[in-house]
Design an enzyme around this catalytic site. Structure first.
Site, PDB file in Angstrom:
ATOM      1  CE  LYS A  11      27.398  -4.237  53.855  1.00 14.39           C
ATOM      2  NZ  LYS A  11      27.121  -3.977  54.870  1.00 14.39           N
ATOM      3  CG  LEU A 104      23.204   1.048  52.766  1.00 20.48           C
ATOM      4  CD1 LEU A 104      22.612   2.092  52.075  1.00 20.48           C
ATOM      5  CD2 LEU A 104      22.403  -0.009  52.944  1.00 20.48           C
ATOM      6  N   GLY A 106      29.197   0.977  50.746  1.00 20.47           N
ATOM      7  CA  GLY A 106      29.599   1.849  49.416  1.00 20.47           C
ATOM      8  C   GLY A 106      31.128   1.835  49.201  1.00 20.47           C
ATOM      9  CG  ASP A 141      31.304  -5.861  53.869  1.00 18.72           C
ATOM     10  OD1 ASP A 141      30.847  -6.926  54.350  1.00 18.72           O
ATOM     11  OD2 ASP A 141      30.888  -4.813  54.523  1.00 18.72           O
TER      12      ASP A 141
HETATM   13  P1  ATP Z   1      30.236  -0.772  55.895  1.00 18.88           P
HETATM   14  O1  ATP Z   1      28.919  -1.593  55.711  1.00 18.88           O
HETATM   15  O2  ATP Z   1      31.136  -1.796  55.062  1.00 18.88           O
HETATM   16  O3  ATP Z   1      30.830  -0.684  57.224  1.00 18.88           O
HETATM   17  P2  ATP Z   1      29.612   1.716  55.580  1.00 18.88           P
HETATM   18  O4  ATP Z   1      28.498   2.056  54.557  1.00 18.88           O
HETATM   19  O5  ATP Z   1      29.455   1.731  56.897  1.00 18.88           O
HETATM   20  O6  ATP Z   1      30.336   0.388  55.061  1.00 18.88           O
HETATM   21  P3  ATP Z   1      31.225   3.363  53.917  1.00 18.88           P
HETATM   22  O7  ATP Z   1      30.221   4.340  53.206  1.00 18.88           O
HETATM   23  O8  ATP Z   1      31.802   2.138  53.013  1.00 18.88           O
HETATM   24  O9  ATP Z   1      30.668   2.743  55.209  1.00 18.88           O
HETATM   25  O10 ATP Z   1      32.534   4.267  54.280  1.00 18.88           O
HETATM   26  C1  ATP Z   1      33.256   4.198  55.536  1.00 18.88           C
HETATM   27  C2  ATP Z   1      34.312   5.162  55.668  1.00 18.88           C
HETATM   28  O11 ATP Z   1      35.500   4.904  54.539  1.00 18.88           O
HETATM   29  C3  ATP Z   1      33.761   6.768  55.685  1.00 18.88           C
HETATM   30  O12 ATP Z   1      34.323   6.947  56.770  1.00 18.88           O
HETATM   31  C4  ATP Z   1      34.685   7.295  54.278  1.00 18.88           C
HETATM   32  O13 ATP Z   1      35.250   8.282  54.453  1.00 18.88           O
HETATM   33  C5  ATP Z   1      35.651   6.223  53.891  1.00 18.88           C
HETATM   34  N1  ATP Z   1      35.782   6.060  52.403  1.00 18.88           N
HETATM   35  C6  ATP Z   1      37.025   5.634  51.899  1.00 18.88           C
HETATM   36  N2  ATP Z   1      36.806   5.497  50.445  1.00 18.88           N
HETATM   37  C7  ATP Z   1      35.559   5.614  50.349  1.00 18.88           C
HETATM   38  C8  ATP Z   1      34.572   5.217  49.135  1.00 18.88           C
HETATM   39  N3  ATP Z   1      35.044   5.257  47.768  1.00 18.88           N
HETATM   40  N4  ATP Z   1      33.327   5.476  49.142  1.00 18.88           N
HETATM   41  C9  ATP Z   1      32.886   5.762  50.620  1.00 18.88           C
HETATM   42  N5  ATP Z   1      33.327   6.078  51.733  1.00 18.88           N
HETATM   43  C10 ATP Z   1      34.775   5.777  51.646  1.00 18.88           C
END
Ligand code: ATP
Length: 290
Positions: A11, A104, A106, A141
């Protein structure tokens, strides 16, 4: 049973305004969130014992803290609470394409994909509303990804109004290979909230018409930019290369540029990729899923 595959989209936040802080420490938001055609692929295999996660991305935990594993556990606890036979086992293989700690979403998307997939697999024991409520317990999210469509988010990001007025855009995403901790960004935002109060009140969005020039605002951007000045540089580059607007997504560090013309986004992507100075960046071109 045969293993089955589901896709989990990324997203971007087209605007993200922080409107306050709750007594429990959570921040209240006003955000326009849109899914993107950039996906993790999850392969689920129901059977065996316990919940196993397999993911070869070094930033993703394979233990019980993985958001996909947490959502599976929560689903099983809710649906199989007082039923025999015992809780099923599950193996989740995650093919990670969405960069981690990138703003994003993920991890949240993986969690939502597991909730939706298990609910379908077991004959939809939970309503969408109930699934969203479970999702909120995993992350703010997650309900958005259960909805799976553009939405205006309020509350801590968990109250959602579908938003049907977006026009098509192609996003060029630049991830500068800097993982950002969302908790760190919010901690440092508090210092700025009072300073930026005047700016906060200037935001006019009628709830319908999204205008790139006026509404592409992210209150978290100046905070993340303090630690990662490369964000400013990427924004400038995207605008110089013809993006209609450019901004950091969520808590960063990914910066996106919006292009009305997909071909243009692809050629800018190639140009930035070929530049020797940008070798540690990862670039993606993805349409907004409107
Ligand atoms: P947001 O925009 O929701 O803050 P983000 O893209 O900044 O998300 P994510 O990639 O979702 O962050 O990951 C954040 C943390 O969650 C990482 O430190 C990762 O180790 C942990 N994590 C736990 N499960 C997952 C997963 N399935 N995929 C990615 N990261 C994960």
């Amino acid at each position: 049973m045969e293993p089955f595959r589901v896709k989990a989209p990324a997203k971007i936040n087209l605007f993200l305004r922080v409107t306050g802080k709750r007594p429990d420490g959570y921040h209240e938001l006003y955000s326009l969130i849109c899914p993107l055609a950039l996906y993790d692929t999850l392969t689920l295999n129901v059977g065996g014992k316990g919940i196993v996660v397999i993911c070869d991305h070094p930033g993703v935990p394979e233990d019980a803290s993985n958001l996909a594993a947490r959502s599976a556990r929560l689903f099983f606890e809710t649906v199989f609470a007082d039923k025999a036979p015992p809780v099923p086992g599950l193996t989740i293989h995650i093919d990670k394409k969405i960069p981690v700690g990138a703003g994003l979403g993920g991890g949240s998307s993986d969690a939502a994909a597991v909730l939706k997939a298990l609910n379908n697999y077991f004959g939809q024991p939970l309503s969408t509303q109930k699934l969203m409520a479970l999702g909120t317990r995993i992350g703010a999210d997650v309900p958005f990804f259960i909805l799976g469509a553009p939405a205006l988010a309020t509350g801590i990001g968990d109250r959602l109004d579908p938003f049907a007025h977006l026009t098509p855009w192609t996003a060029l995403l630049v991830y500068p290979n800097e993982a950002v901790s969302t908790a760190w960004v919010y901690k440092n935002l508090n210092l700025r909230l009072t300073k930026d109060e005047k700016k906060l009140s200037k935001f006019h969005f009628d709830g319908r018409f999204f205008n790139v020039d006026e509404h592409l605002v992210n209150d978290l951007e100046p905070v993340t930019e303090m630690a990662f000045p490369v964000i400013k540089k990427i924004k400038r580059l995207l605008l110089e290369h013809g993006a209609a607007g450019a901004m950091m997504s969520g808590s960063g560090s990914t910066v996106f540029g919006l292009f009305a013309d997909a071909e243009r986004a692809i050629s800018v992507c190639t140009a930035l990729r070929d530049n020797q100075l940008n070798q540690n960046w990862t670039l993606y071109v993805a349409d907004l899923l409107i």
